[in-house]
Each structure stands twice: as C-alpha cells, then as structure tokens.
Write a protein that holds these residues in place. Structure first.
Motif: not given
Length: 158
Positions: A1-5, A60-61, A68-69, A97-101
């Motif tokens: 999943m692609d996320v942005t912060l 997390v978007v 998302v969180g 995983t994506a957000a934390l990375r």
C-alpha cells in the motif's frame, strides 16, 4: 500500500480515537493508555505530544486520501522510540511498514527503539522489515490486557 505522511491535523484526532478503541487493535497492541476510551485523557495526551518539539508525529494517509493511522518517534535522545497505530481495516496491506519506513527515512537519529507484545507477530514483523532487531525480552504490565505480558524490545542501529 502506498502511503504519505503529513502533519497531524485537528480533524485526524477523531479517527485516531476510534482506531485506538477498536477492541482487536487494543488487544493486539496491549501497551496502551490506562483507559483508551477516556476521551478527555486522549485529548490531553494529543495536545501534549503535538506541542512537544521532541516528538515527531505524522498522520498516515492512504492512496485515496483516507487517514490510515499515525506514526511517531518520541523520547529523550538516548532512548528515542518509534511507535505507530494503523486502523484495523488496513492491517496486512503494508501500510504500517510503508509509513514507518517513510518516517525512518527522514529521521537520521540512531539508535531507535520499539516495543511490542511478544505475541504481536504482525507488529514485530513490521519492525523487522524496517531494520529493527529484537535485542531483549522484558515483562511489563499491559493495560489493555490487565496483566503482565512478555514484551520484546527492538533496536534500529543504522
């Protein structure tokens, strides 16, 4: 999943509160607030962390703009700790995983630490995918479970 912060916005807090009161999420996380359903305590906590310059907190978007969180790093320099909370509907999608990375990619400070209930295999796996390594085991009181549990402490060194 692609996320942005992005920076946490006032409108995110109601979503975070709902996510952090999901019974399955609370049980899995185990290491929660004394009473996650206490909205006044929740609001006071978020006011403190949003105004603390030592806390790096991001929303997390998801791909469609949904919240998302959240993901964060907090604590004194010698004990900086990473944490996150992802809404249950996004578990298993790679969002954590994506957000934390992404957050770790913009925060050069090391070492960083993280904690997880020893039986929370999903969270441990997320942390390991991001380079954290289990460095010790501890026992601690888990508010969400009302008892002492086994915990793992993970370290990200480089």
């Amino acid at each position: 999943m692609d996320v942005t912060l992005r920076e946490v916005q006032d409108g995110d807090l109601g979503i975070f509160f709902a996510q952090m009161n999901d019974p399955e999420g609370v049980r899995m996380a185990a290491l929660t607030a004394d009473d996650p359903s206490d909205r006044a305590s929740f609001d006071a906590h978020w006011t403190r962390v949003r105004h603390d310059p030592g806390v790096v907190m991001r929303t997390v978007v998801g791909e469609n703009g949904e919240v998302v969180g959240h993901v964060a790093v907090f604590g004194p320099p010698e004990e900086r700790e990473a944490t996150y909370w992802i809404g249950r509907e996004y578990w298993g999608c790679g969002a954590a995983t994506a957000a934390l990375r992404e957050l770790l990619g913009v925060l050069p400070e090391r070492p960083l630490y993280a904690r997880a209930a020893a039986d929370n295999a999903g969270s441990i796996r997320v942390l390991e995918k991001c380079g954290f390594v289990v460095t010790r085991n501890e026992r601690g009181f888990a508010n969400a479970r009302g008892e002492e549990i086994d915990e793992v402490v993970l370290t990200l060194s480089d």
